[in-house]
Write a protein that holds these residues in place. Structure first.
Motif, mmCIF file in Angstrom:
data_model
loop_
_atom_site.group_PDB
_atom_site.id
_atom_site.type_symbol
_atom_site.label_atom_id
_atom_site.label_comp_id
_atom_site.label_asym_id
_atom_site.label_seq_id
_atom_site.Cartn_x
_atom_site.Cartn_y
_atom_site.Cartn_z
ATOM 1 N N LYS A 109 57.518 41.925 0.635
ATOM 2 C CA LYS A 109 58.816 41.595 0.048
ATOM 3 C C LYS A 109 58.974 42.261 -1.318
ATOM 4 N N ALA A 110 57.935 42.175 -2.143
ATOM 5 C CA ALA A 110 57.984 42.777 -3.476
ATOM 6 C C ALA A 110 58.123 44.302 -3.382
ATOM 7 N N ALA A 136 61.972 56.257 1.845
ATOM 8 C CA ALA A 136 61.617 54.889 1.471
ATOM 9 C C ALA A 136 61.179 54.094 2.697
ATOM 10 N N GLN A 137 61.888 54.274 3.810
ATOM 11 C CA GLN A 137 61.501 53.581 5.047
ATOM 12 C C GLN A 137 60.123 54.034 5.521
ATOM 13 N N ASP A 138 59.882 55.337 5.471
ATOM 14 C CA ASP A 138 58.576 55.858 5.879
ATOM 15 C C ASP A 138 57.469 55.337 4.979
ATOM 16 N N ASP A 139 57.709 55.326 3.671
ATOM 17 C CA ASP A 139 56.723 54.800 2.722
ATOM 18 C C ASP A 139 56.445 53.328 2.992
ATOM 19 N N PHE A 140 57.518 52.573 3.228
ATOM 20 C CA PHE A 140 57.349 51.138 3.487
ATOM 21 C C PHE A 140 56.541 50.919 4.760
ATOM 22 N N ASN A 141 56.884 51.640 5.819
ATOM 23 C CA ASN A 141 56.171 51.472 7.085
ATOM 24 C C ASN A 141 54.701 51.844 6.959
#
Length: 148
Positions: free
Chosen positions: A83-84, A66-71
């Protein structure tokens, strides 16, 4: 006026008396025989379940993903979009965590049921909600879960 004050008082008193008699004659609480009550340290059983280590590893991998996807995806997003997306990822992680824990809970509950039936217990509660009494079956359930 339909009723005078004495009639209202008499009706009220009769209703009160009737409800009092019903309440006294109809016990709403039943008590189990103390020898039929088992207690377990539920949190200990969850934490010491053999599948917990794998569940933790799976969850950590999901967090990293999830962190990798977000970054990767948030670099071009506006603040409100970030934020969403972050909230969406957090909800997915919470759901994953619930799935992993629920699978372990189901196994712990099944083991508790087997041990309780073997010992003739009709009720098993978590140790944290009982002040005194009951037969502690935590070790027996842990043996059932771990096979040791």
């Amino acid at each position: 006026m339909l009723f005078n004050s004495n009639q209202v008082k008499n009706i009220f008193m009769a209703a009160f008396l009737l409800f009092s008699i019903i309440a006294i004659t109809q016990p709403t609480t039943t008590y189990a025989d103390a020898s039929q009550v088992g207690v377990v340290n539920y949190q200990q059983l969850i934490n010491q379940h053999p599948d917990m280590a794998q569940a933790n590893d799976t969850y950590k991998a999901a967090v990293k993903q999830a962190q990798d996807d977000f970054n990767a995806k948030s670099a071009t997003m506006k603040d409100d979009e970030k934020k969403a997306y972050s909230q969406q990822l957090e909800q997915g992680l919470q759901q994953k965590q619930q799935e992993l824990i629920n699978a372990i809970r189901d196994k712990v509950n099944a083991a508790i049921k087997v041990v309780a039936e073997d010992k003739g217990l009709t009720v098993v509660v978590d140790k944290s909600v009982i002040a005194y009494g009951g037969q502690d079956i935590t070790d027996d359930v842990l043996k059932k879960i771990t096979g040791k």
